[in-house]
Motif scaffolding. Structure first.
Motif, short mmCIF file in Angstrom:
data_model
loop_
_atom_site.label_atom_id
_atom_site.label_comp_id
_atom_site.label_asym_id
_atom_site.label_seq_id
_atom_site.Cartn_x
_atom_site.Cartn_y
_atom_site.Cartn_z
N ILE A 28 9.47 4.07 -7.57
CA ILE A 28 10.88 4.09 -7.18
C ILE A 28 11.41 2.66 -7.26
O ILE A 28 11.00 1.79 -6.49
N VAL A 29 12.31 2.44 -8.20
CA VAL A 29 12.83 1.09 -8.44
C VAL A 29 13.63 0.58 -7.24
O VAL A 29 13.60 -0.61 -6.91
N ALA A 30 14.34 1.49 -6.55
CA ALA A 30 15.23 1.08 -5.47
C ALA A 30 14.49 0.67 -4.20
O ALA A 30 15.11 0.12 -3.28
N ASP A 31 13.21 0.92 -4.12
CA ASP A 31 12.42 0.56 -2.93
C ASP A 31 12.19 -0.94 -2.92
O ASP A 31 11.60 -1.50 -3.85
N TRP A 38 0.83 -1.20 0.00
CA TRP A 38 0.00 0.00 0.00
C TRP A 38 0.86 1.26 0.00
O TRP A 38 0.59 2.23 -0.71
N GLY A 39 1.93 1.25 0.82
CA GLY A 39 2.79 2.41 0.95
C GLY A 39 3.62 2.66 -0.29
O GLY A 39 3.92 3.81 -0.62
N TYR A 40 4.00 1.58 -0.98
CA TYR A 40 4.80 1.76 -2.19
C TYR A 40 4.01 2.50 -3.26
O TYR A 40 4.51 3.45 -3.87
N ILE A 90 9.11 -5.31 -4.92
CA ILE A 90 9.01 -6.76 -5.18
C ILE A 90 7.66 -7.29 -4.73
O ILE A 90 7.03 -8.09 -5.43
N LEU A 91 7.19 -6.84 -3.57
CA LEU A 91 5.90 -7.28 -3.07
C LEU A 91 4.77 -6.80 -3.97
O LEU A 91 3.83 -7.55 -4.27
N LYS A 117 17.48 10.79 -2.93
CA LYS A 117 18.79 10.15 -3.03
C LYS A 117 18.66 8.64 -3.21
O LYS A 117 19.41 8.02 -3.97
N GLN A 118 17.71 8.05 -2.51
CA GLN A 118 17.46 6.61 -2.66
C GLN A 118 17.07 6.29 -4.09
O GLN A 118 17.53 5.32 -4.69
N GLU A 119 16.23 7.13 -4.66
CA GLU A 119 15.78 6.93 -6.03
C GLU A 119 16.93 7.09 -7.03
O GLU A 119 17.05 6.31 -7.99
#
Length: 407
Positions: A378-381, A73-75, A385-386, A156-158
């Protein structure tokens, strides 16, 4: 517009400009009306501002909850929530009219009134304009710093895909939620409860906070549902994720209703004059019908609709429910603020209706600009995968149902 963000419609710039134009015109009209009637201008401004300030604050809380708990949900809601959170600095600047016009809003900010009221004099250790300004400066500085760090580390994560930024976001979210809760407990007193200084409620802070979370969640739900079938975000959203979002909205509606009922029930049971005064003006002068509409449309109707799994899995229906709850929360905040003033009635002044359009147009323009600057996924999150797994599961179930239908 960010070239990587393919989810936004091509008309985003036109919509943003239209929202800004409507907002500017409506605010200008209210400002002209305020020259003739300053008290009513500031009352209408406070009621509307409390609603729009709650959107970035609630979004910030939900972003921190997501970083602590994760989940599909958060993603899918991260993009609209972070975009709303990034409007907080502008909302902080928009508080200046309230700070400057406090004497039109609060009895404790009027020296002559305080001098004639022994009860108000007992509260001057807390309710004075210098302390009020200092607290507001501290609260907004705290919230803007937390929101800025969350937004910067998310970017930055992104950009880098480094895990350390996800760790930093998690480490900040715990203390950030605690700081928000403590600050909001005092801010809710300053903003709303002190409109009637004799009234006191220990649950008022949590009541305001749940309103922030619910309204911000509704905004994010509307955006997710709008892009459920298009762009990169639409390629990831599944019925199972929509079901989870609908279930969370269901929970937030219940929590908000419980907070309001809990406060009303305790005041009704205690039957103390100082506390009953909060509800007397809100259950008369036409406001009793607003209270009834709030019970029905802010709680009862969405409660029963969101019981249905089928409803929660239809983006258009779920988005409509979220929009309805969001509108009723704007009505709720007007119901909280406007009856606090003597002779206030439901249709006393046109500014009560125009001001939400003005501030809403400006906030929407800012929000659309933030949406346009960030990619929707955001691919890096690692939670991606879920989300992909749930979408694949949905596709498999659909393929299985089609194979059975065709024998």
């Amino acid at each position: 517009m960010n070239a990587d963000n393919e989810t936004l419609p091509r008309s985003i710039n036109r919509t943003q400009r239209l929202a800004a134009l409507v907002g500017i015109v409506a605010i200008a009209v209210c400002a002209l009306g305020g020259l003739a009637d300053p008290p009513q201008f500031f009352r209408a401004y406070l009621a509307s501002y409390m609603f729009y300030l709650g959107l970035p604050l609630g979004a910030m809380v939900l972003v921190m909850i997501y970083h602590l708990t994760g989940g599909a949900w958060g993603y899918v809601m991260r993009w609209p929530l972070e975009s709303a959170m990034r409007t907080l600095p502008g909302c902080a600047i928009a508080f200046l009219p309230i700070a400057l016009g406090a004497s039109y809003l609060y009895l404790w900010a009027q020296p002559d009134t305080v001098a004639a009221d022994p009860e108000l004099q007992k509260k001057t250790f807390y309710l004075t304009l210098p302390l009020y300004w200092a607290r507001m400066a501290g609260f907004f500085a705290l919230w803007v710093i937390v929101a800025t760090l969350l937004a910067r580390w998310s970017r930055k994560q992104e950009e880098t895909g480094e895990q350390r930024y996800a760790t930093w976001l998690t480490n900040l979210s715990g203390p950030g939620l605690l700081a928000y809760g403590v600050a909001m407990n005092f801010a809710s007193i300053d903003w709303l409860m002190s409109l009637q200084p004799a009234f006191h409620s220990t649950i008022f802070g949590p009541l305001v906070a749940t309103g922030h979370i619910l309204s911000a969640f509704c905004v994010a739900t509307i955006v997710v549902c709008a892009f459920a079938h298009r762009g990169p975000l639409g390629e990831l959203i599944s019925e199972k994720v929509l079901n989870d979002i609908g279930s969370l909205m269901f929970a937030f509606v219940i929590i908000w209703a419980y907070m309001n009922w809990f406060q009303f029930m305790l005041i009704w049971l205690a039957n103390m004059e100082t506390d009953v005064t909060w509800y007397k003006p809100r259950l008369g002068g036409g406001w009793q019908w607003v209270a009834l509409a709030l019970v029905l449309l802010h709680f009862v109707v969405p409660f029963f609709l969101l019981l249905s799994r089928r409803v929660k899995r239809q983006p258009r229906v779920l988005g409509t429910i979220a929009a309805g709850v969001l509108f009723m929360h704007l009505v709720f905040l007007n119901w909280q603020v406007l009856p606090s003033f003597e002779a206030a009635s439901l249709i006393e002044h046109w500014m009560d209706f125009v001001m939400p359009i003005g501030l809403g147009g400006l906030w929407l323009a800012s929000y659309l600009g933030q949406l346009a600057r960030r990619p929707s996924t955001i691919v890096a999150d690692e939670n991606r995968i879920l989300v992909e797994h749930l979408r694949a599961s949905d596709d498999e179930e659909l393929a299985w149902e089609e194979s059975l239908a065709h024998g």
